[in-house]
Scaffold this motif. Sequence first.
Motif, PDB file in Angstrom:
ATOM      1  N   VAL A  11       0.871  -1.174   0.000  1.00 25.54           N
ATOM      2  CA  VAL A  11       0.000   0.000   0.000  1.00 25.54           C
ATOM      3  C   VAL A  11       0.908   1.223   0.000  1.00 25.54           C
ATOM      4  O   VAL A  11       1.661   1.446   0.950  1.00 25.54           O
ATOM      5  CB  VAL A  11      -0.926   0.013   1.227  1.00 25.54           C
ATOM      6  CG1 VAL A  11      -1.811   1.257   1.204  1.00 25.54           C
ATOM      7  CG2 VAL A  11      -1.788  -1.247   1.249  1.00 25.54           C
ATOM      8  N   VAL A  12       0.840   2.006  -1.066  1.00 24.47           N
ATOM      9  CA  VAL A  12       1.708   3.178  -1.215  1.00 24.47           C
ATOM     10  C   VAL A  12       0.867   4.431  -1.035  1.00 24.47           C
ATOM     11  O   VAL A  12      -0.056   4.690  -1.810  1.00 24.47           O
ATOM     12  CB  VAL A  12       2.395   3.188  -2.592  1.00 24.47           C
ATOM     13  CG1 VAL A  12       3.329   4.385  -2.690  1.00 24.47           C
ATOM     14  CG2 VAL A  12       3.158   1.892  -2.820  1.00 24.47           C
ATOM     15  N   LEU A  13       1.191   5.227  -0.018  1.00 26.50           N
ATOM     16  CA  LEU A  13       0.489   6.471   0.261  1.00 26.50           C
ATOM     17  C   LEU A  13       1.479   7.620   0.129  1.00 26.50           C
ATOM     18  O   LEU A  13       2.638   7.420  -0.215  1.00 26.50           O
ATOM     19  CB  LEU A  13      -0.127   6.417   1.658  1.00 26.50           C
ATOM     20  CG  LEU A  13      -1.014   5.187   1.920  1.00 26.50           C
ATOM     21  CD1 LEU A  13      -1.335   5.063   3.397  1.00 26.50           C
ATOM     22  CD2 LEU A  13      -2.294   5.278   1.100  1.00 26.50           C
ATOM     23  N   GLN A  14       1.023   8.825   0.414  1.00 27.50           N
ATOM     24  CA  GLN A  14       1.879   9.998   0.227  1.00 27.50           C
ATOM     25  C   GLN A  14       3.155   9.907   1.062  1.00 27.50           C
ATOM     26  O   GLN A  14       4.253  10.105   0.556  1.00 27.50           O
ATOM     27  CB  GLN A  14       1.095  11.269   0.592  1.00 27.50           C
ATOM     28  CG  GLN A  14      -0.008  11.604  -0.401  1.00 27.50           C
ATOM     29  CD  GLN A  14      -0.785  12.848   0.005  1.00 27.50           C
ATOM     30  OE1 GLN A  14      -0.384  13.580   0.911  1.00 27.50           O
ATOM     31  NE2 GLN A  14      -1.896  13.097  -0.659  1.00 27.50           N
ATOM     32  N   ASP A  15       3.006   9.616   2.355  1.00 26.26           N
ATOM     33  CA  ASP A  15       4.166   9.591   3.242  1.00 26.26           C
ATOM     34  C   ASP A  15       4.318   8.260   3.961  1.00 26.26           C
ATOM     35  O   ASP A  15       5.083   8.152   4.918  1.00 26.26           O
ATOM     36  CB  ASP A  15       4.053  10.710   4.289  1.00 26.26           C
ATOM     37  CG  ASP A  15       3.982  12.079   3.637  1.00 26.26           C
ATOM     38  OD1 ASP A  15       4.853  12.374   2.812  1.00 26.26           O
ATOM     39  OD2 ASP A  15       3.047  12.831   3.956  1.00 26.26           O
ATOM     40  N   MET A  16       3.578   7.248   3.498  1.00 30.66           N
ATOM     41  CA  MET A  16       3.600   5.955   4.175  1.00 30.66           C
ATOM     42  C   MET A  16       3.692   4.824   3.161  1.00 30.66           C
ATOM     43  O   MET A  16       3.069   4.871   2.100  1.00 30.66           O
ATOM     44  CB  MET A  16       2.339   5.777   5.035  1.00 30.66           C
ATOM     45  CG  MET A  16       2.259   4.434   5.755  1.00 30.66           C
ATOM     46  SD  MET A  16       0.680   4.198   6.640  1.00 30.66           S
ATOM     47  CE  MET A  16       0.807   5.444   7.921  1.00 30.66           C
ATOM     48  N   LEU A  17       4.478   3.815   3.490  1.00 31.11           N
ATOM     49  CA  LEU A  17       4.563   2.606   2.676  1.00 31.11           C
ATOM     50  C   LEU A  17       4.312   1.406   3.574  1.00 31.11           C
ATOM     51  O   LEU A  17       5.022   1.196   4.563  1.00 31.11           O
ATOM     52  CB  LEU A  17       5.944   2.476   2.024  1.00 31.11           C
ATOM     53  CG  LEU A  17       6.225   1.146   1.292  1.00 31.11           C
ATOM     54  CD1 LEU A  17       5.255   0.960   0.125  1.00 31.11           C
ATOM     55  CD2 LEU A  17       7.664   1.087   0.808  1.00 31.11           C
ATOM     56  N   ILE A  18       3.286   0.616   3.227  1.00 27.89           N
ATOM     57  CA  ILE A  18       2.977  -0.604   3.966  1.00 27.89           C
ATOM     58  C   ILE A  18       3.347  -1.775   3.071  1.00 27.89           C
ATOM     59  O   ILE A  18       2.683  -2.026   2.058  1.00 27.89           O
ATOM     60  CB  ILE A  18       1.488  -0.665   4.359  1.00 27.89           C
ATOM     61  CG1 ILE A  18       1.087   0.597   5.135  1.00 27.89           C
ATOM     62  CG2 ILE A  18       1.205  -1.916   5.175  1.00 27.89           C
ATOM     63  CD1 ILE A  18      -0.404   0.684   5.428  1.00 27.89           C
ATOM     64  N   ASP A  19       4.403  -2.474   3.432  1.00 28.81           N
ATOM     65  CA  ASP A  19       4.911  -3.600   2.650  1.00 28.81           C
ATOM     66  C   ASP A  19       4.292  -4.882   3.206  1.00 28.81           C
ATOM     67  O   ASP A  19       4.700  -5.381   4.253  1.00 28.81           O
ATOM     68  CB  ASP A  19       6.432  -3.657   2.751  1.00 28.81           C
ATOM     69  CG  ASP A  19       7.041  -4.719   1.844  1.00 28.81           C
ATOM     70  OD1 ASP A  19       6.337  -5.704   1.512  1.00 28.81           O
ATOM     71  OD2 ASP A  19       8.216  -4.579   1.471  1.00 28.81           O
ATOM     72  N   LYS A  20       3.294  -5.403   2.493  1.00 25.82           N
ATOM     73  CA  LYS A  20       2.577  -6.576   2.998  1.00 25.82           C
ATOM     74  C   LYS A  20       3.465  -7.814   3.024  1.00 25.82           C
ATOM     75  O   LYS A  20       3.410  -8.612   3.962  1.00 25.82           O
ATOM     76  CB  LYS A  20       1.339  -6.858   2.154  1.00 25.82           C
ATOM     77  CG  LYS A  20       0.467  -7.983   2.707  1.00 25.82           C
ATOM     78  CD  LYS A  20      -0.768  -8.173   1.854  1.00 25.82           C
ATOM     79  CE  LYS A  20      -1.694  -9.216   2.507  1.00 25.82           C
ATOM     80  NZ  LYS A  20      -1.111 -10.528   2.589  1.00 25.82           N
ATOM     81  N   ALA A  21       4.281  -7.995   1.991  1.00 29.20           N
ATOM     82  CA  ALA A  21       5.114  -9.196   1.896  1.00 29.20           C
ATOM     83  C   ALA A  21       6.096  -9.290   3.063  1.00 29.20           C
ATOM     84  O   ALA A  21       6.295 -10.350   3.645  1.00 29.20           O
ATOM     85  CB  ALA A  21       5.861  -9.210   0.565  1.00 29.20           C
ATOM     86  N   ASN A  22       6.721  -8.145   3.405  1.00 27.28           N
ATOM     87  CA  ASN A  22       7.722  -8.141   4.480  1.00 27.28           C
ATOM     88  C   ASN A  22       7.157  -7.683   5.823  1.00 27.28           C
ATOM     89  O   ASN A  22       7.887  -7.649   6.824  1.00 27.28           O
ATOM     90  CB  ASN A  22       8.896  -7.238   4.087  1.00 27.28           C
ATOM     91  CG  ASN A  22       9.638  -7.778   2.882  1.00 27.28           C
ATOM     92  OD1 ASN A  22      10.102  -8.916   2.889  1.00 27.28           O
ATOM     93  ND2 ASN A  22       9.741  -6.970   1.824  1.00 27.28           N
ATOM     94  N   ARG A  23       5.866  -7.290   5.810  1.00 29.03           N
ATOM     95  CA  ARG A  23       5.174  -6.828   7.013  1.00 29.03           C
ATOM     96  C   ARG A  23       5.939  -5.704   7.706  1.00 29.03           C
ATOM     97  O   ARG A  23       6.223  -5.742   8.913  1.00 29.03           O
ATOM     98  CB  ARG A  23       4.928  -7.993   7.984  1.00 29.03           C
ATOM     99  CG  ARG A  23       3.953  -9.024   7.423  1.00 29.03           C
ATOM    100  CD  ARG A  23       3.675 -10.140   8.413  1.00 29.03           C
ATOM    101  NE  ARG A  23       2.971  -9.665   9.601  1.00 29.03           N
ATOM    102  CZ  ARG A  23       1.645  -9.478   9.670  1.00 29.03           C
ATOM    103  NH1 ARG A  23       0.877  -9.680   8.600  1.00 29.03           N
ATOM    104  NH2 ARG A  23       1.083  -9.088  10.801  1.00 29.03           N
ATOM    105  N   THR A  24       6.299  -4.705   6.906  1.00 27.65           N
ATOM    106  CA  THR A  24       6.982  -3.530   7.439  1.00 27.65           C
ATOM    107  C   THR A  24       6.218  -2.271   7.059  1.00 27.65           C
ATOM    108  O   THR A  24       5.505  -2.237   6.051  1.00 27.65           O
ATOM    109  CB  THR A  24       8.424  -3.416   6.908  1.00 27.65           C
ATOM    110  OG1 THR A  24       8.395  -3.329   5.470  1.00 27.65           O
ATOM    111  CG2 THR A  24       9.253  -4.619   7.339  1.00 27.65           C
TER     112      THR A  24
END
Length: 233
Positions: free
Chosen positions: A135-148
Amino acid sequence: MNKVLIIDDDKELCALMKKCIEHEGMIALLANGGIEGLQLVDRNKEKLTLVILDVMMPDLSGFHVLKKIREGSNIPVLMLTAKSDEEDKVSGLQLGADDYLTKPFSINELMARVNSLIRRYTTLNPMAETDNESVVLQDMLIDKANRTVTVHDRLIELTGKEFDLLLFLARNKGRVYTKKQIYTQVWDDEYAFDDSNIMSFISKLRKKIEPDPEHPVYIQTVRGVGYRFNKEV
């Protein structure tokens, strides 16, 4: 191909809506009551694109059906009612309806609402169709595969459930969820629901990701209903 479930006890209206939906190249399923509708939802949960739901039905009210749908699914729901009572509309929206249409209505208006909801769900919310992307947002990245999670390029340490909670809300940004809906989706358990537990998790998560937890940017409170992830970020 988009699949639409129509739940309404008016068989003539159902047949007309089915014909119009199929004319648009979609699949239409019919249920002439709330109980039958919920059975079809259960059997087609992962394949449905939209539910058209009547409020007034003899076996189960549309509100009851909507509540059951929202306990296990985020599929868009367009509610139909013969009443123009504002209280009915507010009740439906608070339970998780996405749009409302008052009978009698034109087929053109119905199809405009149907196409708009489907477009928002499948095009403007692409995460509804894929389960593996970040999930790529303006100031946030949620990496589902690596759970970071990174915020402003800073790695945020989250517990497993905090990550699941953030991912769930972010994947469905702009949609409002009650505390119980969040609990059912994130904890995958409809029992032992604790309202204060959800509030505690939201508070802890905000302290980790929000620049100012007292004035949250990402996770917003919808007073009297629940929470949503800010669709503007």
